[in-house]
Design a protein around this motif. Sequence first.
Motif, mmCIF file in Angstrom:
data_model
loop_
_atom_site.group_PDB
_atom_site.id
_atom_site.type_symbol
_atom_site.label_atom_id
_atom_site.label_comp_id
_atom_site.label_asym_id
_atom_site.label_seq_id
_atom_site.Cartn_x
_atom_site.Cartn_y
_atom_site.Cartn_z
ATOM 1 N N THR A 177 -31.469 -31.778 15.784
ATOM 2 C CA THR A 177 -31.779 -31.450 14.473
ATOM 3 C C THR A 177 -33.100 -32.431 13.883
ATOM 4 O O THR A 177 -33.792 -31.492 13.259
ATOM 5 C CB THR A 177 -30.551 -32.222 13.660
ATOM 6 N N HIS A 235 -33.033 -37.533 9.405
ATOM 7 C CA HIS A 235 -33.919 -36.972 8.462
ATOM 8 C C HIS A 235 -35.181 -37.365 8.448
ATOM 9 O O HIS A 235 -36.181 -36.734 8.173
ATOM 10 C CB HIS A 235 -32.917 -36.566 7.212
ATOM 11 N N TRP A 281 -24.983 -25.789 5.264
ATOM 12 C CA TRP A 281 -23.960 -26.732 4.400
ATOM 13 C C TRP A 281 -22.776 -26.730 5.189
ATOM 14 O O TRP A 281 -22.229 -27.863 5.187
ATOM 15 C CB TRP A 281 -23.863 -25.790 2.930
ATOM 16 N N TRP A 284 -23.078 -29.181 7.956
ATOM 17 C CA TRP A 284 -22.912 -30.569 7.428
ATOM 18 C C TRP A 284 -21.629 -31.368 7.486
ATOM 19 O O TRP A 284 -21.338 -32.452 7.379
ATOM 20 C CB TRP A 284 -23.615 -30.795 6.074
ATOM 21 N N PHE A 287 -21.671 -32.772 10.435
ATOM 22 C CA PHE A 287 -22.718 -33.914 10.466
ATOM 23 C C PHE A 287 -22.150 -35.262 9.680
ATOM 24 O O PHE A 287 -22.130 -36.065 10.792
ATOM 25 C CB PHE A 287 -23.904 -33.326 9.718
ATOM 26 N N ASN A 288 -21.831 -35.107 8.642
ATOM 27 C CA ASN A 288 -21.500 -36.447 8.176
ATOM 28 C C ASN A 288 -19.711 -36.746 8.474
ATOM 29 O O ASN A 288 -19.733 -37.826 8.848
ATOM 30 C CB ASN A 288 -21.258 -36.100 6.550
ATOM 31 N N THR A 308 -19.652 -35.426 0.399
ATOM 32 C CA THR A 308 -20.693 -34.245 1.003
ATOM 33 C C THR A 308 -20.858 -33.034 0.259
ATOM 34 O O THR A 308 -21.967 -32.446 -0.127
ATOM 35 C CB THR A 308 -20.681 -34.084 2.493
ATOM 36 N N LEU A 343 -27.577 -32.545 0.163
ATOM 37 C CA LEU A 343 -26.814 -32.813 1.442
ATOM 38 C C LEU A 343 -27.526 -33.952 2.269
ATOM 39 O O LEU A 343 -27.005 -35.107 2.958
ATOM 40 C CB LEU A 343 -26.747 -31.606 2.287
ATOM 41 N N THR A 347 -26.343 -38.287 3.001
ATOM 42 C CA THR A 347 -25.876 -38.486 4.300
ATOM 43 C C THR A 347 -25.858 -39.825 4.758
ATOM 44 O O THR A 347 -24.898 -40.434 5.630
ATOM 45 C CB THR A 347 -27.141 -37.893 5.215
#
Lengths: 491, 491, 491
Positions: A177, A235, A281, A284, A287-288, A308, A343, A347
């Motif tokens: 990512t 990020h 989306w 994520w 991701f989270n 999220t 988003l 995070t």
Amino acid sequence: MSFWKRVLVRTVLCSVAFGAIGWVGSLTTAQETPTLASLQEAADAQKLATDKLVVGLDTVWVLVCGMLVFFMNLGFGCVESGFARAKNCVNILSKNFVVFAVTSVFYWLIGWGIMFGGDGGTEHADDYIGRAGLIAVSGEDTSPKMNADYTGAYGAISWAGVPLWAKFFFQLVFAGTAATIVSGAVCERIKYLSFIVFSAFMATVMYPVTGHWVWGGGWLADAGFWDFAGCAVVHSVGGWAAMTGAYILGPRIGKYGPDGRVKAIPGHNMTAAFIGCLVLWLGWFGFNPGSTMGVGDGSLIARIAVNTNAAAAIATLTATATAWLLLGKPDLGMTINGCLAGLVAITAPCAWVTMNESLIIGAVAGSFVVFSVLFFDKIKCDDPVGATSVHLGCGTLGCIAVGLFAEDPKGNLLAPAAGLFHDGGMTQLIAQLKGVAAIGVYTVVVSAICWFLIKFTIGLRVSAEEEIEGLDIGEHGQEAYHGFVMAKSEN
Amino acid sequence: MSFWKRVLVRTVLCSVAFGAIGWVGSLTTAQETPTLASLQEAADAQKLATDKLVVGLDTVWVLVCGMLVFFMNLGFGCVESGFARAKNCVNILSKNFVVFAVTSVFYWLIGWGIMFGGDGGTEHADDYIGRAGLIAVSGEDTSPKMNADYTGAYGAISWAGVPLWAKFFFQLVFAGTAATIVSGAVCERIKYLSFIVFSAFMATVMYPVTGHWVWGGGWLADAGFWDFAGCAVVHSVGGWAAMTGAYILGPRIGKYGPDGRVKAIPGHNMTAAFIGCLVLWLGWFGFNPGSTMGVGDGSLIARIAVNTNAAAAIATLTATATAWLLLGKPDLGMTINGCLAGLVAITAPCAWVTMNESLIIGAVAGSFVVFSVLFFDKIKCDDPVGATSVHLGCGTLGCIAVGLFAEDPKGNLLAPAAGLFHDGGMTQLIAQLKGVAAIGVYTVVVSAICWFLIKFTIGLRVSAEEEIEGLDIGEHGQEAYHGFVMAKSEN
Amino acid sequence: MSFWKRVLVRTVLCSVAFGAIGWVGSLTTAQETPTLASLQEAADAQKLATDKLVVGLDTVWVLVCGMLVFFMNLGFGCVESGFARAKNCVNILSKNFVVFAVTSVFYWLIGWGIMFGGDGGTEHADDYIGRAGLIAVSGEDTSPKMNADYTGAYGAISWAGVPLWAKFFFQLVFAGTAATIVSGAVCERIKYLSFIVFSAFMATVMYPVTGHWVWGGGWLADAGFWDFAGCAVVHSVGGWAAMTGAYILGPRIGKYGPDGRVKAIPGHNMTAAFIGCLVLWLGWFGFNPGSTMGVGDGSLIARIAVNTNAAAAIATLTATATAWLLLGKPDLGMTINGCLAGLVAITAPCAWVTMNESLIIGAVAGSFVVFSVLFFDKIKCDDPVGATSVHLGCGTLGCIAVGLFAEDPKGNLLAPAAGLFHDGGMTQLIAQLKGVAAIGVYTVVVSAICWFLIKFTIGLRVSAEEEIEGLDIGEHGQEAYHGFVMAKSEN
């Protein structure tokens, strides 16, 4: 060999794999009077079976979440290419495709070791870089044993109770990512090979190093910096490197007129951008919630999922509204970047804030990103897809949000201190700002060195002719949409 | 009926469903002195609850992985249509959509029974074709009971400990994959109805038969042929039928000039191809790790996931590099086919090799596929998307890789013998070659019969006029991109 | 703080989170002679660990299924925009994007409370609308405690044994689906803002109210109306509101000639529609099997998955065949709508019918939807994507199917009575028709009020000039495919 023989073998094997099953037989046949010893035996077997189930369930969760994060490669590729011009579409798709392949190889080769090698331990040897089991994930490892029970080279991630390769898979897709984020900011003018080389640098000397500082038990972790799923670690690192690259490359030809006027260069495929953003989306949700690396009793992962979603939803609305008020019309590009802004911003804090606070964080991020995109154009940093605003801007916002909104940890040392708005004072906020700055300085400096290294060896930017004709023909000898008639001017 | 009555009923029902829950009550209220009998009772109840959990977790895993494999239909459709011309896009999408519907019906009707009917057992009655519970999955079945505990019609798959419909779902989506592979090689010239009919043949007289030989306890399984997730059973079967079809149909008009020159016919939508390939990559995380049909302690599924990813990643890189060196530019089509090549090649060995070996297998496959695509063009077998190279070529490569790289099974009879490079000698390699050849001969012969049967009844190929105008108008009376101006010549 | 200190803390925390793990230590060290008391202690600890695992596994299932349903937003957006013209593509994508954001906020703010607030209980206070814990999901809640053990504001959904936020997440994505359905029927002429406002109404005064009647323990539940995953609750509600909106808005300019001739207005992107439909099919594997909100022993979720797939597959085939026979060619649009028809129709009965019955239901739905689309055009209700036929028509079909095919509940009060074809007589069928009618009347009336409220305040329809030019420029100042040459007339 006869089939039944094989079946028998499979039974044995499955007994080993499933634990519980093998034990069933002994128990059900034990119809004789139970004794203390037989009951103890049964309890021990049961315990083993349950422990195996916990590891199995956690592994399924980590793998499924990892797959969702992997799927974000599709999202990034579609958003970026959709926001850019058709003549550079093949190049952008190629970059986004190859970047994860490069990361897969280099993060395995050395990135993982740098990030999680060593125990991060009491001696300060490992404060800045991991060194145990450095090459090719070759260190000793007793996963899924946890914490004090764990022995091996990757103690820094021994808080997760899943097999080594599950840990690696999840961390690998995260690394991918970070590298992908850079792609958007430098697109429509960077050489294909140069971007590939930079990706390899990203997966080795950038992402894993600062990642070690925070998640590998390094000095920023010791300094009390907290980043749940990677606002800074993923990020902002991608964002800093992206901004540096965009700056060094310079703007696209024609973007900024000699009179200082900013020319809008519209994207070529809003359908692709829409698909991309919804895939992001979705991703994520891996991701989270997946960053727990375990299921527990389910309450934490469920809470992170709704936090999220809430941040993404409200940010979509505030970005749309801000763009509508500011620009007169609700631009879909701003809506999409707004969603991504929410988003990104949630995070870092998603595990330590309430739903209401998530809505506040998302609302701010959605509005912020619109101003940020306009600001970067004003300072003539040409980032065709707004990657810097989304990932660096809102990544930083998310880190700060931890310092503001983090709930009182109530003695739990595995969480940030209470934030400013929970009577925690400035402590956590200052730690967050320190972390943001440290990661920023390192990534800007190292990425600049890498960019210049590439610039003065194989070169960074395609020729002006190629840029005007489009990188698809120049770099790949291919059109993205053969058979369609394209407008000649500027597309 | 009042709400509370319903709630009460639900409680009862849930107790049945969840096991553990109902038992909780009795235990927690049993605050009186424990006795040997009460403890034994508790232990029995606990065992039941744990067993249910194992089945539940395995079912979730199998279903989720099956969903990912189902999703590959999107991937195949987008890669194939993206690589073909816009004028045939509706036809290609229709084929890819309908093929899974056809498979769903016919594999249920008879395919499953042929593949897994019977116990594959000691008598040689079932060596070549399953016959118990043949029609409409109607046989007796005691799943999720396993192995010796299982009684019923589908003993060949009783090593999996999930409910019958979970097994069926997972095997069905695999069958769909095999049929879809054919679509790519015969596209841009085959009649819609003819392809639909061939799909029905595929799901009944081809895929399930050779599938039975390997996974249904048939003669190839007895002969020691091993194919973990279907290099031969799925991919090469699709590939052989595809090649046979492409050969019988003949090349597209204009593909091979009278002077023997090969004309490149570029695809119309690289965005679609990019989306398709990433969806396939994602789907493979269901395809390979899901082929365990159970979670166990998680270590095997995690290992298979990273092996699968490693092969795909390195193959992406070697294919890109090979195309770059060979053709002068890094063609995105070759990058995508390279990725798929790596994924196909690791499918058979993924459970029995290390990460390092996965990288070797993937690297070879990625490079190989570029040469293979060029070779098929040289022999004038017109396969518009390279399906034969990817699925047949690399499927075969993967079967051979098992004979070369399989680890020492150390007494585990549920795995291939040690490969050539692990001091296993030629035994496993020869078994693999035998299996590849047997499946190849059967599929080529039977698919040829089917193709000719169709050719001499409803016809196989559209008229030359329709082919030039495009199959979208001819077969479907529809354009894929209404409103866009298309280049008249050749698109 | 030193790293080991943090590791220690993590151990403690993980022990809390994972239960089983902490207990392991105490047991394995207990090598001294077991006593009745120590065994009871072990059994209690084991029970706790198992209960936690059940909740954990169920939560993972509910979240993953919820993510799949969320992903349907991509599917709806792509099908709708693909079926419409390029000049309205940005607008359609924007609507489909924003509608879920709006739903996320408003369903949280009040929708959830209306739907599940109160216990639905013995007093008739809650028969028509939920009122406990109404605002912002703020009620007391003891989830994952179930049924009689549960105390709190949302007793109506206490049959599900997962944390509150998991319940909320799953119900939220369902609410989003209902709102999205409307979008398709009103597209190419509705104002962006007006649709946004209607979405907010949908998520507050429509969907949650009728949802409360059926799933919140309201009067329709008491009246014996059964709808497993939302044929009426989700799809028909969306469909009724869509039809009402399409009727009030009136047809698109040029759709119905002055001579009464219906003009076909072809969609602009079949690739997008194909992608969309397959994503929806995938999403339905979350929609239907996930509606169990728990895994149990896996047999029910597996059965629902194959029933769902069977109906979709056969409906794809019957719709394609019907269109082929009726219109001369197999239109891809009809194939896609056929697939969706099967998916919608099986949504209510999927848990209570056999695979064979699922095939019958799907077959009827697939054929039905083709006639329905033609019928709506005949009565000049202009629904550009066929949303009314698919969601209202087949949603109703599915509710009726429950009355016809529901299996004998054999004393299980948590299921509909036996259907007409299972010797159940007309009882269940009449209850189903009553439910369909009640939901229809309410939704038509309330949605009409909302549509008119919007019409007479901010206005409902764009100007004729804007409609002809396209809503992308008019509403958003943007083109969907910048750089592509588009046909001037009518696109």
